[in-house]
Design a protein around this motif. Structure first.
Motif, PDB file in Angstrom:
ATOM      1  N   ARG A  81      15.103 -42.495 -22.618  1.00  0.00           N
ATOM      2  CA  ARG A  81      13.855 -43.210 -22.366  1.00  0.00           C
ATOM      3  C   ARG A  81      12.622 -42.446 -22.819  1.00  0.00           C
ATOM      4  N   ARG A  82      12.758 -41.132 -22.997  1.00  0.00           N
ATOM      5  CA  ARG A  82      11.612 -40.352 -23.478  1.00  0.00           C
ATOM      6  C   ARG A  82      12.107 -39.108 -24.192  1.00  0.00           C
ATOM      7  N   ILE A  83      11.343 -38.699 -25.194  1.00  0.00           N
ATOM      8  CA  ILE A  83      11.629 -37.464 -25.914  1.00  0.00           C
ATOM      9  C   ILE A  83      10.357 -36.607 -25.931  1.00  0.00           C
ATOM     10  N   HIS A  84      10.519 -35.325 -25.644  1.00  0.00           N
ATOM     11  CA  HIS A  84       9.444 -34.348 -25.782  1.00  0.00           C
ATOM     12  C   HIS A  84       9.907 -33.254 -26.736  1.00  0.00           C
ATOM     13  N   ALA A  85       9.021 -32.345 -27.068  1.00  0.00           N
ATOM     14  CA  ALA A  85       9.378 -31.252 -27.975  1.00  0.00           C
ATOM     15  C   ALA A  85       8.461 -30.073 -27.759  1.00  0.00           C
ATOM     16  N   SER A  86       8.972 -28.883 -28.081  1.00  0.00           N
ATOM     17  CA  SER A  86       8.140 -27.682 -28.075  1.00  0.00           C
ATOM     18  C   SER A  86       7.244 -27.707 -29.299  1.00  0.00           C
ATOM     19  N   LEU A 129       3.710 -34.585 -27.122  1.00  0.00           N
ATOM     20  CA  LEU A 129       5.051 -34.009 -27.114  1.00  0.00           C
ATOM     21  C   LEU A 129       5.177 -32.854 -26.118  1.00  0.00           C
ATOM     22  N   PHE A 130       4.088 -32.127 -25.874  1.00  0.00           N
ATOM     23  CA  PHE A 130       4.074 -31.074 -24.850  1.00  0.00           C
ATOM     24  C   PHE A 130       4.341 -31.708 -23.484  1.00  0.00           C
ATOM     25  N   THR A 131       5.206 -31.084 -22.675  1.00  0.00           N
ATOM     26  CA  THR A 131       5.615 -31.698 -21.406  1.00  0.00           C
ATOM     27  C   THR A 131       4.566 -31.594 -20.310  1.00  0.00           C
ATOM     28  N   GLY A 132       3.569 -30.723 -20.478  1.00  0.00           N
ATOM     29  CA  GLY A 132       2.623 -30.473 -19.394  1.00  0.00           C
ATOM     30  C   GLY A 132       1.849 -31.694 -18.948  1.00  0.00           C
ATOM     31  N   GLY A 133       1.223 -32.402 -19.895  1.00  0.00           N
ATOM     32  CA  GLY A 133       0.346 -33.507 -19.539  1.00  0.00           C
ATOM     33  C   GLY A 133       1.052 -34.621 -18.793  1.00  0.00           C
ATOM     34  N   LEU A 134       2.108 -35.184 -19.397  1.00  0.00           N
ATOM     35  CA  LEU A 134       2.806 -36.308 -18.774  1.00  0.00           C
ATOM     36  C   LEU A 134       3.600 -35.873 -17.550  1.00  0.00           C
ATOM     37  N   GLY A 135       4.095 -34.621 -17.543  1.00  0.00           N
ATOM     38  CA  GLY A 135       4.795 -34.132 -16.355  1.00  0.00           C
ATOM     39  C   GLY A 135       3.898 -34.132 -15.136  1.00  0.00           C
ATOM     40  N   PHE A 136       2.705 -33.572 -15.269  1.00  0.00           N
ATOM     41  CA  PHE A 136       1.751 -33.571 -14.157  1.00  0.00           C
ATOM     42  C   PHE A 136       1.297 -34.987 -13.823  1.00  0.00           C
ATOM     43  N   HIS A 137       1.033 -35.781 -14.856  1.00  0.00           N
ATOM     44  CA  HIS A 137       0.537 -37.140 -14.647  1.00  0.00           C
ATOM     45  C   HIS A 137       1.496 -37.938 -13.763  1.00  0.00           C
ATOM     46  N   ALA A 161      -6.017 -20.412  -6.707  1.00  0.00           N
ATOM     47  CA  ALA A 161      -5.286 -20.622  -7.959  1.00  0.00           C
ATOM     48  C   ALA A 161      -3.802 -20.435  -7.698  1.00  0.00           C
ATOM     49  N   LEU A 162      -3.016 -21.486  -7.928  1.00  0.00           N
ATOM     50  CA  LEU A 162      -1.589 -21.458  -7.650  1.00  0.00           C
ATOM     51  C   LEU A 162      -0.788 -21.556  -8.940  1.00  0.00           C
ATOM     52  N   ASP A 163       0.229 -20.727  -9.028  1.00  0.00           N
ATOM     53  CA  ASP A 163       1.039 -20.624 -10.234  1.00  0.00           C
ATOM     54  C   ASP A 163       2.153 -21.671 -10.220  1.00  0.00           C
ATOM     55  N   VAL A 164       2.277 -22.421 -11.307  1.00  0.00           N
ATOM     56  CA  VAL A 164       3.370 -23.375 -11.473  1.00  0.00           C
ATOM     57  C   VAL A 164       4.190 -22.937 -12.677  1.00  0.00           C
ATOM     58  N   TYR A 165       5.503 -23.193 -12.629  1.00  0.00           N
ATOM     59  CA  TYR A 165       6.377 -22.738 -13.710  1.00  0.00           C
ATOM     60  C   TYR A 165       7.306 -23.867 -14.153  1.00  0.00           C
ATOM     61  N   GLY A 166       7.561 -23.900 -15.436  1.00  0.00           N
ATOM     62  CA  GLY A 166       8.524 -24.841 -15.989  1.00  0.00           C
ATOM     63  C   GLY A 166       8.659 -24.614 -17.473  1.00  0.00           C
ATOM     64  N   LEU A 167       9.621 -25.276 -18.082  1.00  0.00           N
ATOM     65  CA  LEU A 167       9.798 -25.204 -19.519  1.00  0.00           C
ATOM     66  C   LEU A 167      10.531 -26.448 -19.987  1.00  0.00           C
ATOM     67  N   SER A 168      10.215 -26.868 -21.197  1.00  0.00           N
ATOM     68  CA  SER A 168      10.723 -28.130 -21.713  1.00  0.00           C
ATOM     69  C   SER A 168      12.238 -28.183 -21.702  1.00  0.00           C
ATOM     70  N   ILE A 227      14.367 -27.127 -19.747  1.00  0.00           N
ATOM     71  CA  ILE A 227      14.961 -27.378 -18.433  1.00  0.00           C
ATOM     72  C   ILE A 227      14.503 -28.727 -17.891  1.00  0.00           C
ATOM     73  N   ILE A 228      13.213 -28.992 -17.898  1.00  0.00           N
ATOM     74  CA  ILE A 228      12.687 -30.310 -17.542  1.00  0.00           C
ATOM     75  C   ILE A 228      11.219 -30.451 -17.922  1.00  0.00           C
ATOM     76  N   GLY A 229      10.483 -29.344 -17.924  1.00  0.00           N
ATOM     77  CA  GLY A 229       9.040 -29.338 -18.080  1.00  0.00           C
ATOM     78  C   GLY A 229       8.456 -28.641 -16.870  1.00  0.00           C
ATOM     79  N   PRO A 230       7.166 -28.816 -16.575  1.00  0.00           N
ATOM     80  CA  PRO A 230       6.623 -28.229 -15.344  1.00  0.00           C
ATOM     81  C   PRO A 230       7.335 -28.828 -14.141  1.00  0.00           C
TER      82      PRO A 230
END
Length: 428
Positions: free
Chosen positions: A84-89, A136-144, A229-236, A238-241
């Motif tokens: 249903r969706r594709i992202h990329a580094s 394509l970066f996972t950050g924007g849509l992941g948070f959204h 300021a709180l640290d969040v971690y993720g990577l494409s 694995i899933i994204g943020p």
């Protein structure tokens, strides 16, 4: 207060769930991904023998190279009709890493992001300004998606357009801001140029990630914006943020959502699993991903794990803030050092602003390191005095001696308005 009961579940209950899901993940990967079938066969591992997380060390590692070698869809475990969706580094170091999501995967992503935002103190009805990049970066849509899943309001400002960002913070009374740490600092400088005091706005927290940062940089962000300021971690891959985040109650490490992601820390050189509390390379195995299961993925991020119950009541393992990356390690004249270690030392002096660059050169077969830093606006000494203090601190703490340290005026070093900040320039 937790978003999901699993966050504070007994470790035995969590381990049983992990074991069940690990066996399902390995079976899915073996049956549907040629790469994993060949890797497991080569390692002599029968998927039926993986009965629980105690067997995870029998499994082979997956690396960034594997993602690129299998470009674009060699690691997919489902047909394209089910994606249903594709992202990329970004692909800045070669082919991008393509990642895919089924409907179920997107549901998991929304849930772990909502869980993360809730742990960071965001509540339904609040407003989150999302300054991570969309696309394509996972950050924007992941948070959204996570903000909407939580029941909060999202302002999808995306990256850049700093004047508009400041207007939105002021005019829409944003409660939280999500962006990279370097962009927080850029935003603070832009606000100062406009004679706008962000500290008087309702903004109470920023959720920062996508770049390593040190405690002195966090402190500078909190001071400049008047926030937590709180640290969040993720990577494409694995899933994204949404893989882990600090809780607002303790801010003592990032809670890994272990019901979906199984963490290990290994020796970067040998691959041997390290004991609790020892620093090494983070390895993650997805436990619920359908489209792209990742088995023992070597993230390259340096951290450590602790299983002690957090003061907030959560039992989920905590990873330390990422202090560097295995591929960021600088070896200069036989001395190993990470850029984040240099940042930690120089910013701890107090008179150095959180903007610096490291240039590496090679002359006559010898490596040279030159460091450029900005002094704070309030600094009243001379550049030579500050340079001497920096050189002394680097020598005493890290046992390194740069070939040159230059102290420049505030604003001299190029800023990054969109994307990840670049600190190291390797000219070798």
């Amino acid at each position: 207060m937790v978003y999901s009961d699993i966050e504070s579940a007994p470790r035995e209950e969590l381990r049983a769930l992990q074991s069940e899901r690990l066996a399902e993940t390995v079976a899915n990967a073996y049956e549907n991904v040629d790469f994993y079938r060949e890797a497991l066969d080569e390692a002599g591992v029968d998927p039926d023998e993986i009965e629980g997380v105690e067997d995870v060390s029998k499994l082979p590692f997956t690396t960034k190279t594997d993602f690129r070698d299998e470009y674009p869809d060699g690691l997919f475990a489902v047909d394209h009709d089910d994606v249903r969706r594709i992202h990329a580094s970004s692909g800045t170091t070669g082919k991008p890493k393509i990642v895919a999501y089924t409907d179920e995967d997107l549901g998991v992503w929304r849930e772990v992001m909502a869980r993360s935002l809730h742990a960071a103190g965001v509540r339904p009805g609040e407003t989150v300004q999302n300054a991570y990049g969309y696309g394509l970066f996972t950050g924007g849509l992941g948070f959204h998606d996570g903000v909407e899943e939580l029941g909060a309001t999202v302002i999808p400002t995306g990256g850049g357009n700093t004047a508009r960002q400041l207007d939105m913070l002021r005019d829409l009374d944003s409660d939280a801001l999500a962006c990279t740490p370097s962009y927080c600092l850029y935003l603070a400088e832009a606000a100062e140029d406009r004679m706008m005091d962000v500290r008087k706005l309702p903004l109470s927290r920023v959720i920062i990630g996508a770049e390593p940062f040190t405690d002195p940089m966090r402190e500078e962000i909190e001071r400049a914006l008047g926030v937590s300021a709180l640290d969040v971690y993720g990577l494409s891959e694995i899933i994204g943020p949404g893989v882990s985040i600090e809780c607002e109650e303790a801010q003592d490490g990032l809670h890994v959502w272990e019901d979906h992601f199984y963490p290990e820390v290994v020796d970067p050189e040998t691959g041997e699993v390290l004991p609790e509390g020892e620093s090494g390379e983070l390895v993650l195995t997805t436990l619920t991903k359908e489209a792209l299961p990742a088995i023992r993925y070597r993230t390259g991020d340096i951290t450590s794990l602790t299983y002690e119950r957090c003061a907030c009541g959560r039992t989920a393992v905590r990873m330390d803030n990422v202090t560097g990356r295995t591929d960021d390690l600088l070896i200069v004249r036989g001395v190993n050092v990470y850029p984040s270690q240099i940042e930690d030392v120089v910013l701890d002096l107090g008179d150095v602003a959180p903007h610096y660059r490291i240039d590496l050169y090679r002359e006559d077969s010898l490596d040279r390191m030159e460091i450029t830093v900005e002094h704070h606006e309030a600094f009243r000494g001379t550049p030579d005095q500050l340079r001497d203090r920096i050189e002394s601190a680097l020598r005493d703490v890290l046992e390194i001696e740069p070939d040159a340290v230059e102290v420049v005026e505030p604003g001299s070093i190029e800023r990054t308005e969109v994307g990840k900040v670049k600190r190291v320039y390797d000219h070798r």
